[in-house]
Design an enzyme around this catalytic site. Structure first.
Site, PDB file in Angstrom:
ATOM      1  CE  LYS A 112      -4.241  -1.644   2.160  1.00  0.00           C
ATOM      2  NZ  LYS A 112      -5.585  -1.346   2.778  1.00  0.00           N
ATOM      3  CE  LYS A 195     -10.836  -8.963  -3.625  1.00  0.00           C
ATOM      4  NZ  LYS A 195     -12.132  -7.884  -3.314  1.00  0.00           N
ATOM      5  CE  LYS A 198     -15.525  -2.436   0.259  1.00  0.00           C
ATOM      6  NZ  LYS A 198     -15.891  -2.929   1.802  1.00  0.00           N
TER       7      LYS A 198
HETATM    8  P1  ATP Z   1     -11.366  -3.253  -1.330  1.00  0.00           P
HETATM    9  O1  ATP Z   1     -11.223  -3.074  -2.917  1.00  0.00           O
HETATM   10  O2  ATP Z   1     -10.431  -2.032  -0.803  1.00  0.00           O
HETATM   11  O3  ATP Z   1      -9.865  -4.282  -0.469  1.00  0.00           O
HETATM   12  P2  ATP Z   1     -12.995  -5.205  -1.129  1.00  0.00           P
HETATM   13  O4  ATP Z   1     -13.923  -5.307  -1.557  1.00  0.00           O
HETATM   14  O5  ATP Z   1     -12.013  -5.899  -1.507  1.00  0.00           O
HETATM   15  O6  ATP Z   1     -12.419  -3.796  -0.855  1.00  0.00           O
HETATM   16  P3  ATP Z   1     -13.373  -5.184   1.671  1.00  0.00           P
HETATM   17  O7  ATP Z   1     -13.224  -4.438   2.419  1.00  0.00           O
HETATM   18  O8  ATP Z   1     -11.502  -5.591   1.347  1.00  0.00           O
HETATM   19  O9  ATP Z   1     -13.501  -5.565  -0.246  1.00  0.00           O
HETATM   20  O10 ATP Z   1     -12.951  -7.387   1.382  1.00  0.00           O
HETATM   21  C1  ATP Z   1     -14.237  -7.109   3.131  1.00  0.00           C
HETATM   22  C2  ATP Z   1     -14.670  -9.452   2.832  1.00  0.00           C
HETATM   23  O11 ATP Z   1     -15.581  -9.557   1.415  1.00  0.00           O
HETATM   24  C3  ATP Z   1     -13.392  -9.663   3.543  1.00  0.00           C
HETATM   25  O12 ATP Z   1     -14.052 -10.663   3.832  1.00  0.00           O
HETATM   26  C4  ATP Z   1     -13.155 -10.523   1.755  1.00  0.00           C
HETATM   27  O13 ATP Z   1     -12.355 -11.231   1.476  1.00  0.00           O
HETATM   28  C5  ATP Z   1     -14.464 -10.321   1.223  1.00  0.00           C
HETATM   29  N1  ATP Z   1     -14.481  -9.927  -0.443  1.00  0.00           N
HETATM   30  C6  ATP Z   1     -14.236  -9.007  -1.283  1.00  0.00           C
HETATM   31  N2  ATP Z   1     -14.231  -9.453  -2.209  1.00  0.00           N
HETATM   32  C7  ATP Z   1     -14.768 -10.465  -2.297  1.00  0.00           C
HETATM   33  C8  ATP Z   1     -14.881 -11.004  -3.828  1.00  0.00           C
HETATM   34  N3  ATP Z   1     -14.457 -10.674  -5.092  1.00  0.00           N
HETATM   35  N4  ATP Z   1     -15.474 -12.609  -3.762  1.00  0.00           N
HETATM   36  C9  ATP Z   1     -15.816 -13.029  -2.468  1.00  0.00           C
HETATM   37  N5  ATP Z   1     -15.280 -12.234  -1.702  1.00  0.00           N
HETATM   38  C10 ATP Z   1     -15.175 -11.227  -1.364  1.00  0.00           C
HETATM   39 MG    MG Z   2      -9.912  -6.047  -0.520  1.00  0.00          MG
END
Ligand code: ATP
Ligand code: MG
Length: 332
Positions: A112, A195, A198
């Protein structure tokens, strides 16, 4: 019941389908078996710059979606990290038993902070894993369900617990990381080898829990597939179609081979309609309940305040023990 703890950052206006199917649905399932603590790490969120009003708004929205998605306040404890001051207090003590080199080896910080100069990253981002260790150790959980990316941070929490226990006497349960292999992994609709995320997905790549039915259908209709016409599950060669099958399978509980059978000879359009219908059916009640909860922010804030008090009952005991053991004066 064994205790577990999980958190999710308030980083978007809505959870996406990956957060919902990959995390929240599993959390909901753990509630009967475990004494579960779920929290929104807003203190972790400010390790990178945040807009104040936006953060508070997203914290409420995240909490509302957790409740709407099935977190049962009678079974589990739901709270916002900054409303439980023991997290920051324990983090300070743990900072003082963490080696600088040890913290420097955390790969998330390296990832990061790699862009921008030395001052582009905060010291808070550097000590993020120590705060996370405090989040965990305060509640004395046996297990911490996390994604693979958090394995190293749980390892640090274990090391710090062991070190503290060794120096000051048995204080902390040394928790196990529970790395879920199963949990659904949902991919970006426009870029189905990455994947759904967000921060990394474009709006068209996402299905958000708070999207209306029309938007969900539109996004799925325009999901990237391939030039072939056969509906088959083949992650390597047909990532888009495979993602749609996986989403449908997870949402309906039907195994993928059965779906492949069902769609034999049909067109991609048919599959997309089925996926859209199933996703809308699954998300509509969550969306409706979330919007209802957000209509009464005072009530939502009261729910979170009650959750914080419940969390503090456990957290304050651990912290009092820690303060005593390190030699701080008795509380006034
Ligand atoms: P960022 O892009 O900010 O990392 P993110 O979309 O990856 O956000 P997180 O807040 O990092 O979301 O993850 C929250 C939860 O959702 C975690 O338990 C993570 O494993 C799960 N998660 C995130 N993206 C996925 C995905 N595409 N499929 C399944 N589980 C997910
Ligand atoms: Mg994440």
């Amino acid at each position: 019941r064994p205790r577990v703890l999980s958190g999710m950052q308030p980083s978007g206006d809505s959870l996406h389908l990956g957060n919902y199917l990959g995390a929240l649905v599993n959390w909901v399932q753990t509630q009967d078996e475990y004494d579960a603590f779920f929290f929104i790490p807003d203190m972790h969120a400010i390790t990178v710059p945040q807009d104040a009003a936006g953060l508070r708004d997203r914290t409420r929205k995240t909490a509302a979606q957790f409740i709407a998605g099935g977190i049962d306040l009678d079974k589990s404890t739901l709270f916002v990290q900054s409303q439980v001051p023991e997290h920051a207090q324990l983090a300070w003590v743990l900072n003082c038993i963490t080696g600088f080199g040890e913290a420097s080896r955390m790969t998330q910080f390296k990832d990061k902070s790699s862009k921008g100069g030395a001052d582009a990253s905060s010291v808070g981002l550097f000590t993020y894993p120590v705060l996370m260790a405090a989040d965990i150790l305060l509640y004395q959980p046996q297990g911490v369900p996390v994604g693979d990316d958090q394995r190293q941070h749980v390892e640090l929490a274990r090391d710090l617990a062991t070190r503290f226990n060794h120096r000051f006497g048995e204080t902390f349960v040394v928790p196990q990381a529970i790395i879920k292999k199963e949990g659904a992994r949902i991919y970006d609709l426009q870029n189905p080898t990455s994947k759904m995320s967000k921060s990394a997905s474009s709006p068209n790549g996402l299905i958000n829990v708070l999207d209306d039915a029309k938007t969900v259908a539109k996004r799925i209709k325009s999901a990237v597939t391939d030039a072939d016409t056969v509906i088959a599950h083949d992650r390597a060669n047909k990532p888009g179609v495979s993602n749609l099958l996986e989403i449908l399978s997870t949402v309906t509980g039907t195994a993928i081979p059965a779906l492949v059978n069902e769609f034999d000879g049909k067109m991609y359009g048919h599959l997309k309609v089925a996926v859209a219908d199933a996703v809308v059916e699954a998300l509509a009640p969550v969306r409706a309940r979330t919007l209802e909860l957000l209509e009464d922010p005072a009530e939502l804030d009261a729910i979170l305040a009650a959750g914080a008090l419940k969390a503090r009952e456990v957290a304050s005991k651990t912290l009092a023990d820690v303060y005593d053991r390190v030699g701080f004066m008795a509380p006034v």
